[in-house]
Scaffold this motif. Structure first.
Motif, PDB file in Angstrom:
ATOM      1  N   MET A   1       0.844  -1.204   0.000  1.00  0.00           N
ATOM      2  CA  MET A   1       0.000   0.000   0.000  1.00  0.00           C
ATOM      3  C   MET A   1       0.880   1.256   0.000  1.00  0.00           C
ATOM      4  SD  MET A   1      -3.133   0.831  -0.105  1.00  0.00           S
ATOM      5  CE  MET A   1      -3.916   2.398  -0.098  1.00  0.00           C
ATOM      6  N   VAL A   2       0.340   2.344  -0.511  1.00  0.00           N
ATOM      7  CA  VAL A   2       1.102   3.608  -0.604  1.00  0.00           C
ATOM      8  C   VAL A   2       1.260   4.228   0.763  1.00  0.00           C
ATOM      9  CG1 VAL A   2       1.085   5.919  -1.598  1.00  0.00           C
ATOM     10  CG2 VAL A   2       0.258   3.998  -2.929  1.00  0.00           C
ATOM     11  N   LYS A   3       2.452   4.701   1.036  1.00  0.00           N
ATOM     12  CA  LYS A   3       2.700   5.403   2.295  1.00  0.00           C
ATOM     13  C   LYS A   3       2.630   6.911   2.067  1.00  0.00           C
ATOM     14  CE  LYS A   3       5.502   1.995   4.710  1.00  0.00           C
ATOM     15  NZ  LYS A   3       6.781   1.751   5.384  1.00  0.00           N
ATOM     16  N   HIS A   4       2.178   7.622   3.053  1.00  0.00           N
ATOM     17  CA  HIS A   4       2.118   9.087   3.073  1.00  0.00           C
ATOM     18  C   HIS A   4       1.135   9.617   2.010  1.00  0.00           C
ATOM     19  CE1 HIS A   4       5.437   8.403   5.733  1.00  0.00           C
ATOM     20  NE2 HIS A   4       6.203   7.953   4.761  1.00  0.00           N
ATOM     21  N   ASN A   5       1.258  10.886   1.707  1.00  0.00           N
ATOM     22  CA  ASN A   5       0.276  11.557   0.824  1.00  0.00           C
ATOM     23  C   ASN A   5       0.680  11.392  -0.647  1.00  0.00           C
ATOM     24  OD1 ASN A   5      -1.846  13.114   0.003  1.00  0.00           O
ATOM     25  ND2 ASN A   5      -0.771  15.046   0.310  1.00  0.00           N
ATOM     26  N   ASN A   6       0.582  10.194  -1.162  1.00  0.00           N
ATOM     27  CA  ASN A   6       0.962   9.923  -2.539  1.00  0.00           C
ATOM     28  C   ASN A   6      -0.211   9.337  -3.324  1.00  0.00           C
ATOM     29  OD1 ASN A   6       3.695  10.769  -2.395  1.00  0.00           O
ATOM     30  ND2 ASN A   6       4.177   8.909  -1.245  1.00  0.00           N
ATOM     31  N   VAL A   7      -0.047   9.273  -4.659  1.00  0.00           N
ATOM     32  CA  VAL A   7      -1.107   8.785  -5.526  1.00  0.00           C
ATOM     33  C   VAL A   7      -1.288   7.286  -5.345  1.00  0.00           C
ATOM     34  CG1 VAL A   7      -1.893   8.586  -7.930  1.00  0.00           C
ATOM     35  CG2 VAL A   7      -0.598  10.597  -7.209  1.00  0.00           C
ATOM     36  N   ILE A   8      -2.554   6.872  -5.268  1.00  0.00           N
ATOM     37  CA  ILE A   8      -2.856   5.441  -5.160  1.00  0.00           C
ATOM     38  C   ILE A   8      -2.597   4.813  -6.521  1.00  0.00           C
ATOM     39  CG2 ILE A   8      -4.711   3.753  -4.781  1.00  0.00           C
ATOM     40  CD1 ILE A   8      -5.955   5.941  -2.915  1.00  0.00           C
ATOM     41  N   PRO A   9      -1.822   3.739  -6.611  1.00  0.00           N
ATOM     42  CA  PRO A   9      -1.529   3.146  -7.925  1.00  0.00           C
ATOM     43  C   PRO A   9      -2.796   2.595  -8.578  1.00  0.00           C
ATOM     44  CG  PRO A   9      -0.694   1.758  -6.159  1.00  0.00           C
ATOM     45  CD  PRO A   9      -1.137   3.022  -5.528  1.00  0.00           C
ATOM     46  N   ASN A  10      -3.032   3.048  -9.798  1.00  0.00           N
ATOM     47  CA  ASN A  10      -4.229   2.632 -10.528  1.00  0.00           C
ATOM     48  C   ASN A  10      -3.873   2.572 -12.012  1.00  0.00           C
ATOM     49  OD1 ASN A  10      -6.857   2.047 -11.185  1.00  0.00           O
ATOM     50  ND2 ASN A  10      -7.522   4.185 -11.178  1.00  0.00           N
ATOM     51  N   ILE A  11      -2.857   1.787 -12.353  1.00  0.00           N
ATOM     52  CA  ILE A  11      -2.353   1.761 -13.728  1.00  0.00           C
ATOM     53  C   ILE A  11      -3.211   0.843 -14.595  1.00  0.00           C
ATOM     54  CG2 ILE A  11       0.014   2.405 -13.154  1.00  0.00           C
ATOM     55  CD1 ILE A  11       0.738  -0.597 -13.337  1.00  0.00           C
ATOM     56  N   HIS A  12      -3.321   1.182 -15.859  1.00  0.00           N
ATOM     57  CA  HIS A  12      -4.145   0.430 -16.807  1.00  0.00           C
ATOM     58  C   HIS A  12      -3.244  -0.262 -17.827  1.00  0.00           C
ATOM     59  CE1 HIS A  12      -7.565   2.549 -15.148  1.00  0.00           C
ATOM     60  NE2 HIS A  12      -6.875   3.662 -15.277  1.00  0.00           N
ATOM     61  N   CYS A  13      -2.947  -1.485 -17.616  1.00  0.00           N
ATOM     62  CA  CYS A  13      -2.097  -2.221 -18.550  1.00  0.00           C
ATOM     63  C   CYS A  13      -2.964  -2.955 -19.573  1.00  0.00           C
ATOM     64  CB  CYS A  13      -1.199  -3.204 -17.795  1.00  0.00           C
ATOM     65  SG  CYS A  13      -0.140  -2.387 -16.613  1.00  0.00           S
ATOM     66  N   HIS A  14      -3.629  -2.184 -20.412  1.00  0.00           N
ATOM     67  CA  HIS A  14      -4.543  -2.795 -21.379  1.00  0.00           C
ATOM     68  C   HIS A  14      -4.098  -2.597 -22.820  1.00  0.00           C
ATOM     69  CE1 HIS A  14      -7.441  -4.031 -18.415  1.00  0.00           C
ATOM     70  NE2 HIS A  14      -7.418  -2.818 -17.869  1.00  0.00           N
ATOM     71  N   LYS A  15      -2.941  -1.975 -23.037  1.00  0.00           N
ATOM     72  CA  LYS A  15      -2.467  -1.785 -24.408  1.00  0.00           C
ATOM     73  C   LYS A  15      -1.850  -3.094 -24.899  1.00  0.00           C
ATOM     74  CE  LYS A  15      -1.667   3.093 -25.027  1.00  0.00           C
ATOM     75  NZ  LYS A  15      -2.171   3.712 -23.803  1.00  0.00           N
ATOM     76  N   LYS A  16      -2.271  -3.516 -26.076  1.00  0.00           N
ATOM     77  CA  LYS A  16      -1.761  -4.779 -26.630  1.00  0.00           C
ATOM     78  C   LYS A  16      -0.623  -4.460 -27.608  1.00  0.00           C
ATOM     79  CE  LYS A  16      -5.175  -6.872 -24.556  1.00  0.00           C
ATOM     80  NZ  LYS A  16      -5.692  -5.699 -23.846  1.00  0.00           N
ATOM     81  N   TYR A  17       0.574  -4.798 -27.229  1.00  0.00           N
ATOM     82  CA  TYR A  17       1.736  -4.475 -28.035  1.00  0.00           C
ATOM     83  C   TYR A  17       2.022  -5.520 -29.117  1.00  0.00           C
ATOM     84  CZ  TYR A  17       2.991  -0.563 -25.079  1.00  0.00           C
ATOM     85  OH  TYR A  17       2.985   0.626 -24.420  1.00  0.00           O
ATOM     86  N   LEU A  18       1.323  -6.624 -29.100  1.00  0.00           N
ATOM     87  CA  LEU A  18       1.595  -7.676 -30.067  1.00  0.00           C
ATOM     88  C   LEU A  18       0.324  -8.125 -30.773  1.00  0.00           C
ATOM     89  CD1 LEU A  18       3.973  -9.834 -27.879  1.00  0.00           C
ATOM     90  CD2 LEU A  18       4.649  -8.491 -29.852  1.00  0.00           C
ATOM     91  N   GLU A  19       0.471  -8.551 -32.011  1.00  0.00           N
ATOM     92  CA  GLU A  19      -0.633  -9.144 -32.768  1.00  0.00           C
ATOM     93  C   GLU A  19      -0.934 -10.502 -32.126  1.00  0.00           C
ATOM     94  OE1 GLU A  19      -3.262  -8.883 -36.032  1.00  0.00           O
ATOM     95  OE2 GLU A  19      -1.515  -7.601 -35.941  1.00  0.00           O
ATOM     96  N   SER A  20      -2.193 -10.709 -31.785  1.00  0.00           N
ATOM     97  CA  SER A  20      -2.537 -11.968 -31.119  1.00  0.00           C
ATOM     98  C   SER A  20      -3.904 -12.447 -31.580  1.00  0.00           C
ATOM     99  CB  SER A  20      -2.531 -11.771 -29.600  1.00  0.00           C
ATOM    100  OG  SER A  20      -3.597 -10.918 -29.238  1.00  0.00           O
ATOM    101  N   SER A  21      -4.337 -13.554 -30.988  1.00  0.00           N
ATOM    102  CA  SER A  21      -5.647 -14.117 -31.325  1.00  0.00           C
ATOM    103  C   SER A  21      -6.774 -13.206 -30.851  1.00  0.00           C
ATOM    104  CB  SER A  21      -5.788 -15.494 -30.683  1.00  0.00           C
ATOM    105  OG  SER A  21      -5.638 -15.377 -29.273  1.00  0.00           O
TER     106      SER A  21
END
Length: 198
Positions: A1-21
């Motif tokens: 968990m984040v300590k002190h007054n920092n941004v809560i991690p909420n990253i979106h890893c939804h970019k598809k960098y490869l051609e797939s099914s």
């Protein structure tokens, strides 16, 4: 968990960098940016060479910007009106062949702007060099950039000594009295007319 007054991690890893099914490549690459830049530069140079010795841009009128907020400012418009061309003794179809932009929709609202743009056309006509077909154009240089750009330079400030009359002038009181006078002007006229009838 984040300590002190920092941004809560909420990253979106939804970019598809490869051609797939699951579907095609989602990330668009710009690996051709440098080559496109070169192509555009060469196209501009080719266009300039084809037009030479005529200028790259057309002569455009000075117009006021729309809306009350920006109407004090001037800029280059789309084209000259038919009225402006008529005052400058130019045919609209002929004007388009000698590098003058024509706007068939714009109309003149005041004499000042009409006179300004007519003077602009006259200055252009005075500097215009028309070459016949097959004539040698080696001694004529091609104008690059804006044709007759607007001079936006501001005049120098004039310093003035403050007089006693200026110091004693009560601006707010003068405005308040003038506002009151205009407010009761109609009532006073009505009273005078009633007295004349009696």
């Amino acid at each position: 968990m984040v300590k002190h007054n920092n941004v809560i991690p909420n990253i979106h890893c939804h970019k598809k960098y490869l051609e797939s099914s699951r579907g095609p490549l989602k990330v668009k690459l710009a690996l051709n940016q440098a080559s496109r830049k070169k192509s555009r530069r060469l196209a501009r140079a080719a266009k300039a060479a084809a037009l030479a010795p005529a200028p790259l841009q057309k002569l455009r009128p000075v117009v006021h910007c729309p809306t009350q907020k920006y109407s004090a400012k001037t800029r280059l418009g789309k084209g000259f009106t038919l009225e402006e061309l008529k005052a400058a003794k130019l045919n609209p179809k002929y004007a388009q062949t000698i590098g003058i932009a024509v706007d068939f929709r714009r109309t003149n609202k005041c004499q000042e702007s009409l006179d300004l743009n007519v003077a602009r056309l006259e200055a252009y006509k005075a500097n215009l060099v028309i070459l016949k077909k097959g004539e040698d154009a080696s001694g004529v240089s091609q104008l690059k950039g804006t044709v007759q750009p607007i001079d936006h330079s501001k005049p120098a400030l004039e310093m003035q000594a403050v007089t006693d009359e200026m110091k004693n002038f009560k601006a707010f009181t003068t405005m308040r009295v003038a506002r009151q006078e205009t407010r009761v002007a109609g009532y006073r006229i009505a009273v005078e007319n009633r007295k004349k009838k009696d």
